[in-house]
Design an enzyme around this catalytic site. Structure first.
Site, mmCIF file in Angstrom:
data_model
loop_
_atom_site.group_PDB
_atom_site.id
_atom_site.type_symbol
_atom_site.label_atom_id
_atom_site.label_comp_id
_atom_site.label_asym_id
_atom_site.label_seq_id
_atom_site.Cartn_x
_atom_site.Cartn_y
_atom_site.Cartn_z
ATOM 1 N N GLY A 12 0.792 -1.237 0.000
ATOM 2 C CA GLY A 12 0.000 0.000 0.000
ATOM 3 C C GLY A 12 0.815 1.273 0.000
ATOM 4 N N SER A 13 2.057 1.197 -0.498
ATOM 5 C CA SER A 13 2.850 2.444 -0.508
ATOM 6 C C SER A 13 2.259 3.456 -1.490
ATOM 7 C CB SER A 13 4.325 2.162 -0.810
ATOM 8 O OG SER A 13 4.497 1.739 -2.129
ATOM 9 N N ASN A 14 1.679 2.989 -2.584
ATOM 10 C CA ASN A 14 1.045 3.928 -3.523
ATOM 11 C C ASN A 14 -0.228 4.526 -2.928
ATOM 12 O OD1 ASN A 14 2.325 4.166 -6.384
ATOM 13 N ND2 ASN A 14 2.644 2.044 -5.736
ATOM 14 N N LYS A 65 -16.346 -14.376 -9.133
ATOM 15 C CA LYS A 65 -15.910 -12.975 -9.139
ATOM 16 C C LYS A 65 -17.119 -12.048 -9.201
ATOM 17 C CE LYS A 65 -12.332 -11.939 -11.574
ATOM 18 N NZ LYS A 65 -11.087 -11.213 -11.825
ATOM 19 N N MET A 90 -4.147 -7.220 -7.007
ATOM 20 C CA MET A 90 -3.604 -8.314 -7.812
ATOM 21 C C MET A 90 -4.679 -9.203 -8.445
ATOM 22 S SD MET A 90 -0.479 -7.586 -7.667
ATOM 23 C CE MET A 90 0.416 -9.024 -8.253
ATOM 24 N N ILE A 93 -10.107 -6.950 -12.975
ATOM 25 C CA ILE A 93 -11.448 -6.439 -12.697
ATOM 26 C C ILE A 93 -12.424 -7.151 -13.646
ATOM 27 C CG2 ILE A 93 -12.891 -4.354 -12.779
ATOM 28 C CD1 ILE A 93 -10.874 -4.311 -10.490
ATOM 29 N N ASN A 107 -5.313 2.334 -13.113
ATOM 30 C CA ASN A 107 -4.304 1.452 -12.516
ATOM 31 C C ASN A 107 -2.916 2.040 -12.713
ATOM 32 O OD1 ASN A 107 -3.259 -1.005 -11.359
ATOM 33 N ND2 ASN A 107 -2.729 -1.709 -13.427
ATOM 34 N N HIS A 109 1.125 0.642 -13.138
ATOM 35 C CA HIS A 109 1.881 -0.586 -13.416
ATOM 36 C C HIS A 109 3.367 -0.228 -13.506
ATOM 37 C CE1 HIS A 109 2.501 -4.631 -14.921
ATOM 38 N NE2 HIS A 109 3.337 -4.104 -15.792
HETATM 39 C C1 GRF Z 1 3.290 -1.079 -7.542
HETATM 40 O O1 GRF Z 1 4.590 -1.228 -8.057
HETATM 41 C C2 GRF Z 1 2.297 -0.957 -8.639
HETATM 42 O O2 GRF Z 1 2.819 -0.428 -9.814
HETATM 43 C C3 GRF Z 1 1.889 -2.398 -8.888
HETATM 44 O O3 GRF Z 1 1.926 -3.003 -7.642
HETATM 45 C C4 GRF Z 1 2.843 -2.331 -6.809
HETATM 46 C C5 GRF Z 1 2.122 -2.003 -5.528
HETATM 47 O O4 GRF Z 1 2.976 -1.527 -4.526
HETATM 48 N N1 GRF Z 1 0.629 -2.445 -9.560
HETATM 49 P P1 GRF Z 1 2.373 -0.892 -3.200
HETATM 50 O O5 GRF Z 1 1.454 -1.930 -2.568
HETATM 51 O O6 GRF Z 1 1.629 0.351 -3.595
HETATM 52 O O7 GRF Z 1 3.539 -0.592 -2.316
#
Ligand code: GRF
Length: 192
Positions: A12-14, A65, A90, A93, A107, A109
């Site tokens: 969840g860093s993003n 789903k 992961m 959708i 999203n 990536h």
């Molecule tokens: C990120 O590198 C994103 O691009 C990919 O999954 C990773 C998630 O990292 N889809 P985090 O959980 O946000 O740290």
């Protein structure tokens, strides 16, 4: 102000970079909910720290789903969510959410799509021995990382091991995603 939900499966860093951008006043949008398909995911602790409502579910507890996406949709509609923001979610959708949120699922990536879609994009880039990779923000369609690209940023990974490459790409993601969301949620022209 647009309302969105974040879907995440891992660290969840993003997601946290997005919440911090809101707290700094750099992103105008309201995060209504954090959804995770991994009830042990670290992102849940981060959500708590930022006072974000959470919903965890076990996909295995549902017959399909579509069944869990209907349940998510009820929740999203009750909160008047306009956009779904995937941040390390992961799973593909499915039809239920794609139909309910056309062009409103986004999203990030960790590669310069269309290069290296799918799992372990950073490992794929290192195995291919490329000197430049990066991050891509794109709209989500039914495919695996195939939807229309909104913005990309390059990252030099020449000579990097996996840890360093991941570190460099994530640092870029944490700046790129809030910036692009600010533009998408507020309907400004998105840079390439
Ligand atoms: C990120 O590198 C994103 O691009 C990919 O999954 C990773 C998630 O990292 N889809 P985090 O959980 O946000 O740290």
């Amino acid at each position: 102000m647009k309302r969105f939900a974040i879907f995440a499966s891992g660290s969840g860093s993003n997601a946290e970079a997005i919440w911090e951008a809101i707290e700094r006043g750099e992103l105008s949008g309201q995060c209504m909910l954090l959804v995770t398909d991994k009830p042990e995911a670290k992102v849940l602790e981060r959500a708590d720290r930022h006072h974000i409502q959470t919903f965890s579910f076990e996909p295995k507890a549902y017959a399909s789903k579509s069944e869990f996406e209907w349940e998510l949709l009820v929740l999203l509609e009750a909160l008047h969510v306009d956009y779904i923001v995937l941040a390390g979610y992961m799973r593909l959708i499915g039809d239920v959410l794609l139909a309910a949120y056309p062009g409103r699922i986004i999203n990030i990536h960790p590669s310069l799509l269309p290069a290296f879609p799918g799992k372990d994009a950073i490992g794929q880039a290192l195995a291919a021995n490329v000197s430049t990779s990066g991050a891509t923000v794109h709209y989500v369609d039914a495919g695996m990382d195939t939807g229309p690209i909104i913005a990309q940023q390059e990252v030099d990974i020449a000579g990097c091991d996996r840890i360093e490459a991941a570190h460099r790409i994530q640092a870029i993601e944490h700046q790129l995603y809030p910036r692009v969301l600010q533009q998408v949620l507020n309907q400004q022209e998105v840079f390439k």
